[in-house]
Design an enzyme around this catalytic site. Sequence first.
Site: not given
Ligand code: FAD
Length: 378
Positions: A125, A132-133, A243
Amino acid sequence: MIERTLFHRDHEMFRESVRSFAEKEVAPHVLRWDEAGGVDHGVWRQCGELGFLCPTVPGEYGGAEVDRLFSMIVLEELAPYGGLGISLAMHSDIVAPYLLAFGSSEVKRRYLPRMVTGELIGALAMSEPCTGSDVKAVKTVAVKVSDGYVINGSKIFISNGFESGVVVLVAKTDPRAGAKGVSLFAIDATMPGFTKGRKLKKVGMRAQDTAELFFNDVHVPASHLLGEENKGFGYLMHELPWERMQIAIAAVASAEVALNLTITYTRERQAFGKAVIDFQNTRFKLAELRSELQIARVFVDRCMELELKKTLDPATAAMAKYWCTDLQCKVVDECVQLHGGYGFMQEYAVARAWTDARAQRIYGGTNEIMKDIISRTL
Ligand SMILES: Cc1cc2nc3c(=O)[nH]c(=O)nc-3n(C[C@H](O)[C@H](O)[C@H](O)COP(=O)(O)OP(=O)(O)OC[C@H]3O[C@@H](n4cnc5c(N)ncnc54)[C@H](O)[C@@H]3O)c2cc1C
């Protein structure tokens, strides 16, 4: 086709057993599981009994202690059937290694043997509603008390979250210190104050359990801190190449299955008095996809050779993750097109391959983040 040279006899025998399980115990149920929003409860136990879970875990915790090619085989054979492959990889090849590398002996003894059997499911988690990112921006906090920590916060999109028995949690132990204030904890699903939200409804991988998790004054003993306090960010970076390889492996295997289905379909489907595969457009399209997947396969196998020697660098793993998942989406989209209207019907495996593929470019670090990692090496 270029012969694969990674695997030995033991690997091939193991592949036969995973493939047979996939054909008999997974494929017939995929549509039903998708509609039910989850796999049958017994599947994890079955996978445990057959040795498909945590294959690399040492014998003292019940594992087979074999190399990562066995994990690769589980992914290649199961990833094409919805989210099960990815769920197992999260459990076996992400969560278990964190517990093994950084867990106290109590944590390892308590969780790893039950993860090997499938009695207990593992989740990781990190992601939160607001971040997320940018992992270092998490808001979940762990405040030190006399005998451990008290944790408050919430997580979203957590694979295996709803069914999880143990969660590797990312929390801030020093909220002002950015990446240097992140710690990891092993959270037991029975700990008071830890609750699970509903299973999230996804457009693809519908049988894969993805959930919200909530932590309300969860008291965690000091022995459940993984490694040292405030070192969690470094630990998260530790296994990132592996990973990301898992996602690339799943991408190539899933796209290959979709392509093979499409070759069969276009041979059988007739239009204008001939098989669809007899149109030059179809043959050229299939030839392009076969070529690109062959190129991807060779790259992924070479990366795995490096991974086995522990010399795979983060930028190369990021290339594999981004390029192979982009390719997967392109391949399955073309496969849908070659199926015509049937390609858009849920009961067709190619339609599910299309919806399932999309998440691959998002999780495990988005493909934009992968390009950012690669660009730092230019
Ligand atoms: C099916 C599924 C399973 C998942 N399983 C897990 C899990 O087990 N554990 C867990 O912790 N998470 C999990 N996730 C979450 C996933 O890791 C995140 O959704 C992902 O890391 C993106 O984060 P966010 O959704 O907050 O998007 P954001 O970080 O808000 O990003 C939104 C957009 O902005 C872009 N962006 C952000 N930062 C930058 C940058 N520096 N440069 C350029 N572009 C950027 C992104 O690429 C994206 O296009 C899961 C997601 C899904 C859909």
